[in-house]
Design a protein around this motif. Structure first.
Motif, PDB file in Angstrom:
ATOM      1  N   GLU A 147       0.834  -1.200   0.000  1.00 31.87           N
ATOM      2  CA  GLU A 147       0.000   0.000   0.000  1.00 31.87           C
ATOM      3  C   GLU A 147       0.865   1.245   0.000  1.00 31.87           C
ATOM      4  O   GLU A 147       1.995   1.249   0.506  1.00 31.87           O
ATOM      5  CB  GLU A 147      -0.913   0.013   1.235  1.00 31.87           C
ATOM      6  N   GLU A 148       0.341   2.317  -0.564  1.00 21.43           N
ATOM      7  CA  GLU A 148       1.022   3.606  -0.565  1.00 21.43           C
ATOM      8  C   GLU A 148       0.793   4.323   0.764  1.00 21.43           C
ATOM      9  O   GLU A 148      -0.167   4.048   1.478  1.00 21.43           O
ATOM     10  CB  GLU A 148       0.492   4.476  -1.715  1.00 21.43           C
ATOM     11  N   GLY A 149       1.664   5.261   1.060  1.00 23.52           N
ATOM     12  CA  GLY A 149       1.466   6.145   2.202  1.00 23.52           C
ATOM     13  C   GLY A 149       1.625   5.489   3.556  1.00 23.52           C
ATOM     14  O   GLY A 149       1.056   5.972   4.542  1.00 23.52           O
ATOM     15  N   CYS A 150       2.375   4.398   3.625  1.00 22.32           N
ATOM     16  CA  CYS A 150       2.497   3.689   4.903  1.00 22.32           C
ATOM     17  C   CYS A 150       3.939   3.629   5.399  1.00 22.32           C
ATOM     18  O   CYS A 150       4.227   2.907   6.357  1.00 22.32           O
ATOM     19  CB  CYS A 150       1.932   2.285   4.776  1.00 22.32           C
ATOM     20  N   ILE A 151       4.865   4.355   4.732  1.00 20.85           N
ATOM     21  CA  ILE A 151       6.276   4.288   5.102  1.00 20.85           C
ATOM     22  C   ILE A 151       6.522   4.635   6.575  1.00 20.85           C
ATOM     23  O   ILE A 151       7.241   3.924   7.288  1.00 20.85           O
ATOM     24  CB  ILE A 151       7.119   5.192   4.181  1.00 20.85           C
ATOM     25  N   PRO A 152       5.931   5.726   7.126  1.00 20.22           N
ATOM     26  CA  PRO A 152       6.209   6.050   8.540  1.00 20.22           C
ATOM     27  C   PRO A 152       5.824   4.922   9.492  1.00 20.22           C
ATOM     28  O   PRO A 152       6.569   4.610  10.430  1.00 20.22           O
ATOM     29  CB  PRO A 152       5.358   7.304   8.784  1.00 20.22           C
TER      30      PRO A 152
END
Length: 658
Positions: free
Chosen positions: A68-73
């Motif tokens: 999924e995108e936007g889950c790095i943190p």
């Protein structure tokens, strides 16, 4: 990564005596302070993907591909927790975790050469070329967050597990989860804030409440009247286009049924499907106009209004309030004039081309016979209470909710006897409950509105299965009717004695029946208690008491056989059911003959059940697992367990040494 690559990685790993660390056990105190619920969900995914390296002091350089995108943190924090658990890191020296393809990716790739353990996280849109695959010890896909991961996270933080919270944590973006579940904020408060401020585009309670206007296609469980309505819609279309004259349109029909069965709802659907205006009237509204003249004038006005909007439907509710001119009382003159006026308007002496009259009532037998004469309201349809399948369809229409199997079973049991109006009210109450809790409407809210259900113990459910399996088995063995469905319930409505199981049979033809066929019917009635006797050595009281109970029905059939059909010891027959009951109560010889019929058939049924015990047990076990079996499934079990018969026409050959 395929299985071959995975096995090669495992083979190349140095041997270690240390056991893998379970992902739900965190070893460092810092983990407890740093961990939030979404980080734990991500941690479970990383632990699953990096399972081969989940050992103390393992050395590796992994590229974990996120789904999924936007889950790095969130995943960066989760990866650090994972590395902390297997490495020996000094205070102030964090584990190495980097964003593959990020701003400092090249620098980090150089720095990682000095690290024993490193994890790179790659989002779906970041490119991953062959050089990347050469650089990392392995490139592994991180699985999507799963229900099991979410339930484990809720359990770890001491939160109750509910479907609505699990679905929320599975569907909300990681960025929202990260902002809601801050360090120091309780998970319960974070969940409350997520529900209170739904993300844009999320279906809300208000949007679900906007239910479409029903058409005839939505009228589940209404039977043949829906086909009549569809034909009317086509006829009106043909009339408008000039293909047919109004004389070819079926322009009068009577609907009857108990209050709340949805006659008014059907009228709304009929109006939409036909694309016409509807004018409503009733005996009470016309009578409220005043004197008899005012009554007749109001009635004529309703017909005239419908004619002005032709083609149109005139809906006359409470038509049974007109009564009959055959009843003699002090209102006879008034009622006679009212009925005569209504008949005159139905006949169309003043013209009613383009007007379809649909009348509704609760008691069609109380109508004046002239109202139901040919050319008036001669076509009659009864609207009954919907069955389970129809009730589920009605619920889906009014709520947009499709219940899962367990919820559907509870709903079917708790709404037995509900009308369409009752289910509409239930859906309305569920929407209100969801609004009050600032939640999206779900099956949980529907079930919460039902009457209290008690789950039956396995012992009771097995007794039900044995009883119904006995009915089905004997019916198939003696060839009495086609078994269509066998069903047992897992729930009971508190304070209500209802049917907890049944066998549904196919349509029995209307040809005259012989004594043998009546005896077979009695045998099938007794088969349930015969099966209970065979398995448990006793039977429960559910087989008697009500008019439809097994023993009551068997006794009624045996009484008819001996006293009303001329198929017993004499051709002499008695008249009414009351006379037969008196014979049974006060005539010992007649009572004995009825008793003998029941005993003989019970003995026959017990022999069948004993001989087919293995078949009975197989049907019971399948019912215990499925709760519902089709007739074909039951017949297949009976065929599979049917013992081969030995022909007596040919004796088996004796062996040479015999």
């Amino acid at each position: 990564m395929d299985i071959v690559e995975f096995l090669e990685i495992v083979k190349s790993m140095p041997p270690s005596n240390s056991k893998p660390r379970p992902p739900w056990k965190l070893s460092l105190p810092d983990d407890e302070n740093f961990m939030t619920l979404p980080i734990y969900i991500a941690f479970c995914g990383i632990a699953a993907a990096a399972r081969p390296w989940n050992r103390k002091n393992a050395k590796f350089n992994l590229i974990l591909c996120l789904s999924e995108e936007g889950c790095i943190p969130v995943y960066t924090a989760a990866a650090r927790v994972f590395l902390n658990g297997i490495g020996n890191y000094k205070v102030g020296t964090p584990p190495f975790v980097s964003d593959w393809g990020g701003r400092y990716s090249n620098r980090d790739q150089f720095e990682v050469l000095r690290k024993e353990q490193a994890i790179f996280l790659r989002e779906p849109k970041k490119e991953l070329d062959d050089e990347a695959k050469l650089f990392g010890d392995a490139v592994v896909d991180v699985p999507l967050r799963s229900r099991r991961h979410v339930e484990a996270a809720l359990k770890r933080f001491g939160m109750p597990i509910s479907n609505r919270d699990v679905e929320l944590l599975l569907s909300d973006p990681w960025s929202r989860l990260d902002k809601a579940f801050q360090e120091g904020r309780s998970p319960a408060l974070a969940l409350q804030r997520l529900r209170q401020y739904p993300r844009p585009g999320t279906p809300t309670v208000a949007s679900v409440a906007k239910v479409a206007v029903p058409t005839l296609a939505d009228m589940h469980g209404y039977g043949p009247v829906v086909e009549w309505g569809n034909n009317l819609a086509r006829d009106i279309e043909d009339y408008r286009s000039g293909r047919i004259e109004w004389a070819d349109v079926d322009d009068g029909v009577l609907l009857s049924g108990p209050t709340g069965t949805g006659k008014t709802t059907f009228m709304r659907a009929l109006q939409i499907s036909c694309g016409v205006s509807i004018v409503a009237g009733s005996f009470s509204t016309w009578q409220s106009a005043g004197s008899l003249d005012d009554f007749l004038q109001a009635m004529r006005k309703a017909f005239e209004e419908a004619k002005s909007k032709a083609p149109a439907i005139l809906f006359v509710d409470e038509v049974d309030a007109f009564g009959s001119r055959n009843i003699r009382d002090h209102n006879r003159a008034y009622m006679t004039a009212a009925i005569s006026g209504f008949l005159e308007l139905l006949d169309g002496f003043h013209g009613r081309e383009g007007v379809v009259v649909v009348a509704a009532c609760n008691h069609p037998d109380s109508l004046d016979p002239a109202i139901r004469r040919a050319g008036r309201l001669d076509r009659h349809y009864q609207i009954t209470l919907p069955d389970k399948h129809s009730r589920l369809s009605i619920l889906k229409f009014h709520s947009g909710i499709e219940l899962d199997h367990s919820q559907a079973e509870m709903f079917g049991m708790a709404t037995e006897g509900f009308s369409g109006a009752d289910i509409e009210q239930l859906a309305r109450d569920a929407r209100r409950a969801a609004r009050r809790r600032v939640e999206v409407l779900s099956g949980t809210h529907i079930i919460a509105q039902l009457r209290t259900l008690t789950e039956l113990s396995e012992e009771i459910v097995r007794a039900l299965a044995v009883h119904e399996a006995g009915h089905a088995l004997v019916s198939i063995e003696i060839g009495h009717g086609e078994v269509m469905e066998v069903k047992i319930s897992q729930y009971r409505i508190e304070g209500k004695s209802g049917q907890l199981g049944y066998v549904r049979y196919g349509q029995i033809d209307a040809r005259p029946k012989t004594r043998t066929e009546y005896l077979n019917a009695i045998a099938v009635c007794l088969a349930g208690i015969a099966a209970e006797m065979e398995v448990f050595g006793r039977f429960a009281d559910g087989a008697s008491g009500s008019e439809d109970a097994d023993l009551n029905r068997a006794t009624e059939l045996a009484t008819m056989l001996e006293g009303a059909l001329g198929m017993g010891h004499t051709l002499l027959v008695e008249g009414s059911q009351e006379q037969l009951e008196r014979l049974r109560a006060y005539h010992p010889e007649f009572r004995r003959r009825v008793h003998d019929v029941l005993q003989n058939e019970f003995g026959r049924v017990k022999s069948i059940v004993q001989a087919r015990r293995a078949t009975l047990d197989a049907i019971v076990e399948r019912l215990m697992g499925r709760r519902t079996l089709s007739g074909e499934e039951v017949a297949e079990i009976v065929r599979r367990y049917r013992m081969p018969t030995v022909s007596l026409a040919k004796l088996p050959r004796r062996s040479a040494g015999g």
